[in-house]
Design a protein around this motif. Structure first.
Motif, mmCIF file in Angstrom:
data_model
loop_
_atom_site.group_PDB
_atom_site.id
_atom_site.type_symbol
_atom_site.label_atom_id
_atom_site.label_comp_id
_atom_site.label_asym_id
_atom_site.label_seq_id
_atom_site.Cartn_x
_atom_site.Cartn_y
_atom_site.Cartn_z
ATOM 1 N N HIS A 1 0.717 -1.270 -0.030
ATOM 2 C CA HIS A 1 -0.040 0.104 0.127
ATOM 3 C C HIS A 1 0.893 1.376 -0.032
ATOM 4 O O HIS A 1 0.382 2.353 0.159
ATOM 5 C CB HIS A 1 -0.926 -0.062 1.206
ATOM 6 C CG HIS A 1 -1.887 -1.233 1.060
ATOM 7 N ND1 HIS A 1 -2.988 -1.443 0.396
ATOM 8 C CD2 HIS A 1 -1.925 -2.307 1.994
ATOM 9 C CE1 HIS A 1 -3.648 -2.600 0.589
ATOM 10 N NE2 HIS A 1 -2.902 -3.056 1.590
ATOM 11 N N ARG A 2 1.994 1.014 -0.144
ATOM 12 C CA ARG A 2 2.937 2.386 -0.190
ATOM 13 C C ARG A 2 2.885 2.992 0.966
ATOM 14 O O ARG A 2 2.739 4.278 1.048
ATOM 15 C CB ARG A 2 2.966 3.243 -1.672
ATOM 16 C CG ARG A 2 3.006 2.347 -2.953
ATOM 17 C CD ARG A 2 4.551 1.726 -2.960
ATOM 18 N NE ARG A 2 5.573 3.054 -3.103
ATOM 19 C CZ ARG A 2 5.972 3.537 -4.114
ATOM 20 N NH1 ARG A 2 5.588 3.378 -5.199
ATOM 21 N NH2 ARG A 2 6.671 4.465 -4.014
ATOM 22 N N ASN A 3 2.714 2.423 2.179
ATOM 23 C CA ASN A 3 2.467 3.088 3.360
ATOM 24 C C ASN A 3 3.601 2.928 4.503
ATOM 25 O O ASN A 3 3.507 2.836 5.894
ATOM 26 C CB ASN A 3 1.190 2.561 3.918
ATOM 27 C CG ASN A 3 1.033 1.312 4.278
ATOM 28 O OD1 ASN A 3 1.925 0.195 3.980
ATOM 29 N ND2 ASN A 3 -0.037 0.881 4.767
ATOM 30 N N ALA A 4 4.900 2.980 4.053
ATOM 31 C CA ALA A 4 6.028 2.719 4.911
ATOM 32 C C ALA A 4 6.515 4.045 5.519
ATOM 33 O O ALA A 4 6.540 5.141 4.533
ATOM 34 C CB ALA A 4 7.166 2.031 4.088
ATOM 35 N N VAL A 5 7.205 4.095 6.582
ATOM 36 C CA VAL A 5 7.578 5.301 7.208
ATOM 37 C C VAL A 5 8.991 5.237 7.475
ATOM 38 O O VAL A 5 9.122 4.173 8.522
ATOM 39 C CB VAL A 5 6.677 5.813 8.222
ATOM 40 C CG1 VAL A 5 7.353 7.248 8.883
ATOM 41 C CG2 VAL A 5 5.156 6.247 7.651
ATOM 42 N N LEU A 6 9.910 5.997 7.458
ATOM 43 C CA LEU A 6 11.155 5.830 7.816
ATOM 44 C C LEU A 6 11.564 7.136 8.530
ATOM 45 O O LEU A 6 11.440 8.338 8.400
ATOM 46 C CB LEU A 6 12.234 5.890 6.661
ATOM 47 C CG LEU A 6 13.600 5.895 7.177
ATOM 48 C CD1 LEU A 6 14.208 4.681 7.728
ATOM 49 C CD2 LEU A 6 14.416 5.968 5.912
ATOM 50 N N LEU A 7 12.192 6.931 9.836
ATOM 51 C CA LEU A 7 12.517 8.005 10.877
ATOM 52 C C LEU A 7 14.329 7.797 10.615
ATOM 53 O O LEU A 7 14.767 6.688 10.858
ATOM 54 C CB LEU A 7 12.167 7.516 12.385
ATOM 55 C CG LEU A 7 10.761 7.850 12.485
ATOM 56 C CD1 LEU A 7 10.614 7.136 14.012
ATOM 57 C CD2 LEU A 7 10.475 9.314 12.417
ATOM 58 N N TYR A 8 14.831 8.975 10.024
ATOM 59 C CA TYR A 8 16.246 8.832 9.750
ATOM 60 C C TYR A 8 16.957 9.912 10.676
ATOM 61 O O TYR A 8 16.442 11.036 10.644
ATOM 62 C CB TYR A 8 16.475 9.136 8.179
ATOM 63 C CG TYR A 8 17.840 9.328 7.952
ATOM 64 C CD1 TYR A 8 18.462 8.121 7.181
ATOM 65 C CD2 TYR A 8 18.649 10.297 8.158
ATOM 66 C CE1 TYR A 8 19.892 8.038 6.787
ATOM 67 C CE2 TYR A 8 19.901 10.377 7.790
ATOM 68 C CZ TYR A 8 20.459 9.208 7.141
ATOM 69 O OH TYR A 8 21.782 9.239 6.617
ATOM 70 N N ILE A 9 17.917 9.440 11.362
ATOM 71 C CA ILE A 9 18.397 10.017 12.580
ATOM 72 C C ILE A 9 19.820 10.123 12.279
ATOM 73 O O ILE A 9 20.540 8.964 12.271
ATOM 74 C CB ILE A 9 18.157 9.703 13.611
ATOM 75 C CG1 ILE A 9 16.713 9.455 14.077
ATOM 76 C CG2 ILE A 9 18.644 10.419 14.953
ATOM 77 C CD1 ILE A 9 16.076 8.415 14.721
ATOM 78 N N SER A 10 20.568 11.168 12.529
ATOM 79 C CA SER A 10 22.092 11.279 12.824
ATOM 80 C C SER A 10 22.135 12.205 14.065
ATOM 81 O O SER A 10 22.057 13.483 13.886
ATOM 82 C CB SER A 10 22.811 12.031 11.601
ATOM 83 O OG SER A 10 24.081 12.071 11.808
ATOM 84 N N PHE A 11 22.362 11.481 15.080
ATOM 85 C CA PHE A 11 22.531 12.224 16.519
ATOM 86 C C PHE A 11 23.883 13.296 16.530
ATOM 87 O O PHE A 11 23.466 14.437 16.811
ATOM 88 C CB PHE A 11 22.849 11.067 17.593
ATOM 89 C CG PHE A 11 21.389 10.338 17.707
ATOM 90 C CD1 PHE A 11 20.167 10.902 18.250
ATOM 91 C CD2 PHE A 11 21.410 9.009 17.704
ATOM 92 C CE1 PHE A 11 19.101 10.341 18.666
ATOM 93 C CE2 PHE A 11 20.285 8.454 17.996
ATOM 94 C CZ PHE A 11 19.242 8.980 18.441
ATOM 95 N N ASP B 1 6.222 7.096 2.563
ATOM 96 C CA ASP B 1 5.845 6.666 1.263
ATOM 97 C C ASP B 1 4.643 7.377 0.629
ATOM 98 O O ASP B 1 3.802 7.981 1.480
ATOM 99 C CB ASP B 1 5.817 5.127 1.127
ATOM 100 C CG ASP B 1 6.333 4.709 -0.337
ATOM 101 O OD1 ASP B 1 6.384 5.768 -1.190
ATOM 102 O OD2 ASP B 1 6.411 3.589 -0.555
ATOM 103 N N GLU B 2 4.397 7.229 -0.447
ATOM 104 C CA GLU B 2 3.384 8.091 -1.215
ATOM 105 C C GLU B 2 1.789 7.714 -0.545
ATOM 106 O O GLU B 2 1.178 8.662 -0.515
ATOM 107 C CB GLU B 2 3.360 7.749 -2.636
ATOM 108 C CG GLU B 2 3.298 6.491 -3.355
ATOM 109 C CD GLU B 2 3.352 6.424 -4.643
ATOM 110 O OE1 GLU B 2 2.755 5.778 -5.422
ATOM 111 O OE2 GLU B 2 4.148 7.062 -5.432
ATOM 112 N N GLY B 3 1.681 6.288 -0.426
ATOM 113 C CA GLY B 3 0.372 6.097 0.189
ATOM 114 C C GLY B 3 0.163 6.632 1.578
ATOM 115 O O GLY B 3 -1.019 7.226 1.756
ATOM 116 N N ILE B 4 0.938 6.873 2.480
ATOM 117 C CA ILE B 4 0.587 7.230 3.651
ATOM 118 C C ILE B 4 0.778 9.015 3.676
ATOM 119 O O ILE B 4 -0.031 9.679 4.169
ATOM 120 C CB ILE B 4 1.525 6.894 4.841
ATOM 121 C CG1 ILE B 4 1.038 7.372 6.164
ATOM 122 C CG2 ILE B 4 2.962 6.994 4.648
ATOM 123 C CD1 ILE B 4 -0.269 7.150 6.781
#
Length: 143
Positions: free
Chosen positions: A59-69, A79-82
């Motif tokens: 469903h193109r509903n993935a979410v990434l939390l990308y962090i560089s502390f 992603d586009e679905g969410i």
């Protein structure tokens, strides 16, 4: 180093939080912690999103939390679905909440709260219908 910001126990708890949040919907949530990149982190975050194959969910509903502390950098990629459902205001608000807690050195609490908020949003728009397949690993990836 990640250990300056999150303990191994907290990392394990975040994986469990991801698992629980994903039980609410067909969505997928990943956390990636970058300890090495120092330039163009926005481009690196997009690269990681595709390396983790987050665009391949049904469903193109993935979410990434990308962090560089170390670089004090956070981006959230939906992603586009969410993204078409929750719009940019949701991501902006969530980003502000996380960075506010990061500023208070509440790294674990910020990420745990964010995972659950994302899970609630995913549930609103992508409720479980039938068997809930875990399309992506729940692990926290690092580089």
């Amino acid at each position: 180093m990640i250990t300056h910001f999150l303990t191994n126990t907290q990392m394990a708890s975040l994986v469990e939080a991801i698992r629980k949040a994903e039980e609410l919907s067909s969505g997928e949530i990943r956390i990636h912690i970058d300890s090495h990149s120092s330039e163009n982190l926005a481009a690196k975050a997009i690269e990681v999103f595709y390396q983790l194959e987050m665009q391949k969910t049904q469903h193109r509903n993935a979410v990434l939390l990308y962090i560089s502390f170390e670089q004090k950098y956070l981006t959230i990629i939906g992603d586009e679905g969410i993204h078409e459902k929750v719009k940019q205001d949701f991501w902006n608000s969530l980003h502000d909440e996380i960075t506010h807690k990061f500023a208070q050195k509440k790294y674990f609490q910020a990420l745990q709260d964010a995972v659950f908020k994302i899970g609630i949003e995913l549930k609103k728009y992508f409720p479980i219908s039938g068997k809930n397949k875990n399309e992506l690993p729940n692990e926290i990836s690092t580089s």
